[in-house]
Design an enzyme around this catalytic site. Sequence first.
Site, PDB file in Angstrom:
ATOM      1  N   GLU A  35      10.410  16.740  14.836  1.00 22.46           N
ATOM      2  CA  GLU A  35      10.613  16.642  13.392  1.00 22.46           C
ATOM      3  C   GLU A  35       9.674  17.613  12.678  1.00 22.46           C
ATOM      4  O   GLU A  35       8.471  17.607  12.923  1.00 22.46           O
ATOM      5  CB  GLU A  35      10.362  15.217  12.911  1.00 22.46           C
ATOM      6  CG  GLU A  35      10.689  15.022  11.444  1.00 22.46           C
ATOM      7  CD  GLU A  35      10.531  13.594  10.985  1.00 22.46           C
ATOM      8  OE1 GLU A  35      11.392  13.110  10.234  1.00 22.46           O
ATOM      9  OE2 GLU A  35       9.537  12.957  11.381  1.00 22.46           O
TER      10      GLU A  35
ATOM     11  N   LYS B 160       0.857  -1.187   0.000  1.00 20.28           N
ATOM     12  CA  LYS B 160       0.000   0.000   0.000  1.00 20.28           C
ATOM     13  C   LYS B 160       0.891   1.234   0.000  1.00 20.28           C
ATOM     14  O   LYS B 160       1.503   1.575   1.006  1.00 20.28           O
ATOM     15  CB  LYS B 160      -0.916   0.035   1.227  1.00 20.28           C
ATOM     16  CG  LYS B 160      -2.021   1.108   1.082  1.00 20.28           C
ATOM     17  CD  LYS B 160      -2.450   1.717   2.375  1.00 20.28           C
ATOM     18  CE  LYS B 160      -1.602   2.884   2.780  1.00 20.28           C
ATOM     19  NZ  LYS B 160      -1.744   4.082   1.889  1.00 20.28           N
TER      20      LYS B 160
ATOM     21  N   GLU C 144      10.445   1.924  10.223  1.00 18.30           N
ATOM     22  CA  GLU C 144      11.425   2.998  10.106  1.00 18.30           C
ATOM     23  C   GLU C 144      10.651   4.312  10.069  1.00 18.30           C
ATOM     24  O   GLU C 144       9.733   4.471   9.261  1.00 18.30           O
ATOM     25  CB  GLU C 144      12.287   2.832   8.864  1.00 18.30           C
ATOM     26  CG  GLU C 144      13.181   1.604   8.908  1.00 18.30           C
ATOM     27  CD  GLU C 144      14.151   1.598  10.080  1.00 18.30           C
ATOM     28  OE1 GLU C 144      14.464   2.687  10.630  1.00 18.30           O
ATOM     29  OE2 GLU C 144      14.597   0.501  10.461  1.00 18.30           O
TER      30      GLU C 144
ATOM     31  N   CYS D   4      13.509  11.686   6.099  1.00 15.83           N
ATOM     32  CA  CYS D   4      13.676  11.304   7.497  1.00 15.83           C
ATOM     33  C   CYS D   4      15.115  11.497   7.962  1.00 15.83           C
ATOM     34  O   CYS D   4      15.372  11.630   9.165  1.00 15.83           O
ATOM     35  CB  CYS D   4      13.223   9.867   7.721  1.00 15.83           C
ATOM     36  SG  CYS D   4      14.047   8.659   6.668  1.00 15.83           S
TER      37      CYS D   4
END
Length: 481
Positions: free
Chosen positions: A382, A174, A249, A283
């Site tokens: 973040e 997906k 992750e 990331c």
Amino acid sequence: MPPTRNYIDGEWTDSESGDTFETVDPAAPDDVVATYQESTAADARAAVTAAADAAAEWASTPAPDRGAILKAAGDVLADRKAELTAQLTREEGKTHAEAGGEVQRAIDIFHYYAQKTRDLGGTVKSSSGGRTNLYTREEPVGVAALITPWNYPIAIPAWKIAPALAAGNTAAIKPASLAPGPAVSIVDALDDAGVPEGVVNLVTGPGSTVGNALIGHDRVDAVSFTGSSAVGGTVYDLATDDGKRVQTEMGGKNPTIVTESADVEAAADIVAAGAFGVTGQACTAGSRAIVYEEVYDEFVDAIVDRAQAIDVGPGDEYGMGPQVSADELQSTLEYIDVGVEEGARLAVGGEALDGGRFGDGYFVAPTVFGDVAPDHRIAREEIFGPVLAVLEVGGFDEAIQVANDVDYGLSASILTRNHTEANRFVEEIEAGVAKINEKTTGLELHVPFGGFKGSSSETWREQGDAGLEFYTIEKTVYENF
């Protein structure tokens, strides 16, 4: 343009819902790029069923034969590189150079794992008894559910699909709804390469529906997820509650330590590349510069110059493209407001860009904050946009303490000529990737990748041999003759 279909059991099919959704060009949101299936849990279940039904035959296919299909798929991607580069730029917003590099990485990944299939097998050991062969076999885990993000929409699907299939697993994938097109193109390449029916399946649609149905299906054996930490925690809990093998992750708040011995101009180039490349939407983006006081002012001046020199605009012509969506742009602007409210000094940037070549696109100026404190939110959370927080420290011990004092631990870098500092950094940094005199972004495909702390489930690494290890399980054989 007709809607793109799901790929289930070797057929391109519509969702049972009959509903679709559109993606748009983030540089020009009125420009619809493609239409995709708004799939349901039933579609996801059909994808898993097809994968499970195909699992035994694919697992028994000789590994080099599986590799031949991966090689052929990589060749198809290579033949379509220009088309895929344009697709990625339009749907995700990367610059043409960034998109082309990512497409090449996907090609290389398929070719790499095609070759690695020849190394699969196991090990032979000496038995303590006579007349006994003692060896191991590497066998596929089974059916893998793969959930991928929008920020590397062809590379990350490639580094999940290729090792899964190489090791003899079947898969249901997906992709993220903001940019599913490149993952669809990978599956199309595998279809053209002759992958057997049911071996790889793709379903587009919302994660809360399609993703959860994949993860929770009782015929799924392994789950691989890349995305936000908030969603990754939920994925991990759902998968492990069912006893599935899982890797997640997730995010990062990646530091670059700039030491007194660093060449400040070179350091500014390295930090700018890590902070503002791919519009900060990685990331591994270098979102914190932790700078020794002796060179702090000089570095801030240099990094401001680098930010001002970046030519922002649509990715097919300029050096930094837009954010992927209105929500991502708004989130970045909100963090910029937070930085100002907390007392950090806005040194450059900080505003949305519109009109002229920016039109109604999701553009923001490269942004640098100086005088950032370690407890400021912009130094801890973040942001996922082109925003750099610069912190001043008194030396190595303070720098490493500040670098480690966050909830993430993905990628980190130090810029130094001091051999002792470099080696202490490698020993003491709490990050899955440690770099010396390099930007925090950029990964080799044949070595492990993953994070510490909130950046990863810390279960299994991706890429290289580690990528194959996640998708295989060992059987030990005692053969008495």
